[in-house]
Design a protein around this motif. Structure first.
Motif, PDB file in Angstrom:
ATOM      1  N   LYS A  60      64.965  41.387  -6.483  1.00  0.00           N
ATOM      2  CA  LYS A  60      64.701  42.728  -7.007  1.00  0.00           C
ATOM      3  C   LYS A  60      63.195  42.824  -7.273  1.00  0.00           C
ATOM      4  CE  LYS A  60      66.045  45.527 -10.965  1.00  0.00           C
ATOM      5  NZ  LYS A  60      66.822  45.515 -12.201  1.00  0.00           N
ATOM      6  N   PRO A  61      62.402  43.077  -6.228  1.00  0.00           N
ATOM      7  CA  PRO A  61      60.947  43.082  -6.382  1.00  0.00           C
ATOM      8  C   PRO A  61      60.461  44.089  -7.428  1.00  0.00           C
ATOM      9  CG  PRO A  61      61.560  43.162  -4.070  1.00  0.00           C
ATOM     10  CD  PRO A  61      62.809  43.383  -4.863  1.00  0.00           C
ATOM     11  N   ARG A  62      59.476  43.643  -8.197  1.00  0.00           N
ATOM     12  CA  ARG A  62      58.774  44.478  -9.177  1.00  0.00           C
ATOM     13  C   ARG A  62      57.292  44.247  -8.922  1.00  0.00           C
ATOM     14  NH1 ARG A  62      62.978  41.826 -11.900  1.00  0.00           N
ATOM     15  NH2 ARG A  62      61.554  40.229 -12.615  1.00  0.00           N
ATOM     16  N   LEU A  63      56.754  44.948  -7.954  1.00  0.00           N
ATOM     17  CA  LEU A  63      55.415  44.638  -7.456  1.00  0.00           C
ATOM     18  C   LEU A  63      54.277  45.068  -8.361  1.00  0.00           C
ATOM     19  CD1 LEU A  63      55.965  45.313  -3.656  1.00  0.00           C
ATOM     20  CD2 LEU A  63      56.159  43.156  -4.919  1.00  0.00           C
ATOM     21  N   GLY A  64      54.519  45.921  -9.325  1.00  0.00           N
ATOM     22  CA  GLY A  64      53.497  46.258 -10.318  1.00  0.00           C
ATOM     23  C   GLY A  64      52.183  46.749  -9.767  1.00  0.00           C
ATOM     24  N   GLY A  65      52.207  47.516  -8.698  1.00  0.00           N
ATOM     25  CA  GLY A  65      50.973  48.036  -8.126  1.00  0.00           C
ATOM     26  C   GLY A  65      50.487  47.273  -6.904  1.00  0.00           C
ATOM     27  N   VAL A  66      51.045  46.096  -6.635  1.00  0.00           N
ATOM     28  CA  VAL A  66      50.701  45.356  -5.424  1.00  0.00           C
ATOM     29  C   VAL A  66      51.373  46.072  -4.250  1.00  0.00           C
ATOM     30  CG1 VAL A  66      51.025  43.155  -4.217  1.00  0.00           C
ATOM     31  CG2 VAL A  66      50.486  43.167  -6.658  1.00  0.00           C
ATOM     32  N   GLN A  67      50.653  46.283  -3.169  1.00  0.00           N
ATOM     33  CA  GLN A  67      51.215  47.004  -2.023  1.00  0.00           C
ATOM     34  C   GLN A  67      52.263  46.193  -1.266  1.00  0.00           C
ATOM     35  OE1 GLN A  67      50.632  50.337  -1.068  1.00  0.00           O
ATOM     36  NE2 GLN A  67      49.929  50.237  -3.179  1.00  0.00           N
ATOM     37  N   SER A  68      52.009  44.898  -1.094  1.00  0.00           N
ATOM     38  CA  SER A  68      52.980  44.030  -0.419  1.00  0.00           C
ATOM     39  C   SER A  68      52.735  42.594  -0.844  1.00  0.00           C
ATOM     40  CB  SER A  68      52.873  44.171   1.105  1.00  0.00           C
ATOM     41  OG  SER A  68      51.619  43.716   1.556  1.00  0.00           O
ATOM     42  N   ALA A  69      53.789  41.807  -0.763  1.00  0.00           N
ATOM     43  CA  ALA A  69      53.696  40.401  -1.155  1.00  0.00           C
ATOM     44  C   ALA A  69      54.761  39.603  -0.417  1.00  0.00           C
ATOM     45  CB  ALA A  69      53.879  40.256  -2.665  1.00  0.00           C
ATOM     46  N   SER A  70      54.496  38.316  -0.245  1.00  0.00           N
ATOM     47  CA  SER A  70      55.434  37.405   0.409  1.00  0.00           C
ATOM     48  C   SER A  70      55.499  36.114  -0.385  1.00  0.00           C
ATOM     49  CB  SER A  70      54.982  37.082   1.834  1.00  0.00           C
ATOM     50  OG  SER A  70      54.938  38.239   2.622  1.00  0.00           O
ATOM     51  N   VAL A  71      56.661  35.483  -0.359  1.00  0.00           N
ATOM     52  CA  VAL A  71      56.838  34.199  -1.019  1.00  0.00           C
ATOM     53  C   VAL A  71      57.906  33.402  -0.267  1.00  0.00           C
ATOM     54  CG1 VAL A  71      58.586  34.974  -2.670  1.00  0.00           C
ATOM     55  CG2 VAL A  71      57.091  33.086  -3.289  1.00  0.00           C
ATOM     56  N   ILE A 121      60.787  35.869   1.155  1.00  0.00           N
ATOM     57  CA  ILE A 121      60.845  37.257   0.703  1.00  0.00           C
ATOM     58  C   ILE A 121      59.549  37.952   1.101  1.00  0.00           C
ATOM     59  CG2 ILE A 121      61.081  38.831  -1.261  1.00  0.00           C
ATOM     60  CD1 ILE A 121      62.340  36.446  -2.808  1.00  0.00           C
ATOM     61  N   ASN A 122      59.663  39.090   1.757  1.00  0.00           N
ATOM     62  CA  ASN A 122      58.538  39.964   2.074  1.00  0.00           C
ATOM     63  C   ASN A 122      58.881  41.316   1.475  1.00  0.00           C
ATOM     64  OD1 ASN A 122      56.911  38.219   3.803  1.00  0.00           O
ATOM     65  ND2 ASN A 122      58.665  38.321   5.177  1.00  0.00           N
ATOM     66  N   ALA A 123      58.079  41.777   0.545  1.00  0.00           N
ATOM     67  CA  ALA A 123      58.345  43.050  -0.124  1.00  0.00           C
ATOM     68  C   ALA A 123      57.152  43.972   0.034  1.00  0.00           C
ATOM     69  CB  ALA A 123      58.638  42.828  -1.602  1.00  0.00           C
ATOM     70  N   SER A 124      57.445  45.262   0.157  1.00  0.00           N
ATOM     71  CA  SER A 124      56.405  46.274   0.312  1.00  0.00           C
ATOM     72  C   SER A 124      56.726  47.475  -0.551  1.00  0.00           C
ATOM     73  CB  SER A 124      56.314  46.706   1.779  1.00  0.00           C
ATOM     74  OG  SER A 124      55.545  47.864   1.912  1.00  0.00           O
ATOM     75  N   SER A 125      55.766  47.855  -1.384  1.00  0.00           N
ATOM     76  CA  SER A 125      55.972  49.076  -2.163  1.00  0.00           C
ATOM     77  C   SER A 125      55.599  50.295  -1.330  1.00  0.00           C
ATOM     78  CB  SER A 125      55.162  49.041  -3.461  1.00  0.00           C
ATOM     79  OG  SER A 125      53.782  48.984  -3.182  1.00  0.00           O
ATOM     80  N   ALA A 126      54.670  50.128  -0.393  1.00  0.00           N
ATOM     81  CA  ALA A 126      54.265  51.241   0.458  1.00  0.00           C
ATOM     82  C   ALA A 126      55.425  51.678   1.342  1.00  0.00           C
ATOM     83  CB  ALA A 126      53.067  50.843   1.305  1.00  0.00           C
ATOM     84  N   GLY A 127      56.146  50.711   1.919  1.00  0.00           N
ATOM     85  CA  GLY A 127      57.285  51.031   2.768  1.00  0.00           C
ATOM     86  C   GLY A 127      58.605  50.982   2.038  1.00  0.00           C
ATOM     87  N   GLN A 128      58.568  50.721   0.721  1.00  0.00           N
ATOM     88  CA  GLN A 128      59.780  50.577  -0.093  1.00  0.00           C
ATOM     89  C   GLN A 128      60.824  49.748   0.636  1.00  0.00           C
ATOM     90  OE1 GLN A 128      58.841  54.050   0.455  1.00  0.00           O
ATOM     91  NE2 GLN A 128      57.799  54.374  -1.454  1.00  0.00           N
ATOM     92  N   SER A 129      60.426  48.552   1.044  1.00  0.00           N
ATOM     93  CA  SER A 129      61.331  47.693   1.786  1.00  0.00           C
ATOM     94  C   SER A 129      61.254  46.268   1.276  1.00  0.00           C
ATOM     95  CB  SER A 129      61.000  47.728   3.277  1.00  0.00           C
ATOM     96  OG  SER A 129      59.714  47.170   3.499  1.00  0.00           O
TER      97      SER A 129
END
Length: 167
Positions: free
Chosen positions: A73-84, A95-103
């Motif tokens: 359940k990503p909570r990116l807090g202003g980060v556009q995208s992140a991977s771990v 995990i690859n999450a994107s707030s810009a693409g909401q994916s």
């Protein structure tokens, strides 16, 4: 878990004298001290920034022993995208999450179950949630705060990552 990741992001990125960032800059540390003012850098609890990133930002939570079941359940807090990439006894969880693409794309190890959640875009009225490109029916979607979740997701065909995306 009560915010959208801004608290974890602030803790991970501030660089005052008593921060993880300062220790990494001042000492070329790869982990932090057990206490900011003293102690060694050779204890496992010095890896708190890892937990802050994996759970606080990427939203990975173990739901059963050895990650037999987990939620993302990503909570990116202003980060556009992140991977771990997180090692588990069943294989790595990517995990690859994107707030810009909401994916969110997650490699779910076989023989495990995942709940995958994507941030609900604003406005979302005309968008549909899709799992691996297939639009989901609403009764299979669980709302959880600012996230739309799909439960009991197994591994993808030939180990491919599963993708939860707004279309």
């Amino acid at each position: 878990a009560g915010d959208n990741g801004e608290a974890a992001l602030a803790a991970l990125t501030k660089c005052d004298d008593y921060s993880w960032c300062h220790m990494m800059q001042a000492y070329d540390a790869t982990m932090t001290r057990e206490a900011f003012t003293s102690g060694t850098m050779s204890h496992a609890w010095g890896t708190a920034p890892t937990t802050g990133t994996v759970n606080g930002i990427m939203g990975l939570t173990q739901e059963a022993p050895a990650y037999k079941a987990f939620s993302v359940k990503p909570r990116l807090g202003g980060v556009q995208s992140a991977s771990v990439k997180v090692p588990t006894p069943h294989g790595h969880i990517w995990i690859n999450a994107s707030s810009a693409g909401q994916s969110v794309a997650v490699s779910v190890p076989c023989n495990t179950q995942a709940s995958l959640c994507a941030i609900v875009p604003t406005p979302a009225s005309s968008l549909r949630l899709a799992l691996d490109g297939e639009v989901m029916v609403s009764e299979n979607i669980r709302m959880d705060g600012q996230h739309a979740c799909v439960d009991e997701i197994g591994c993808g065909a030939n180990g491919a990552a599963r993708s939860l995306t707004w279309m």
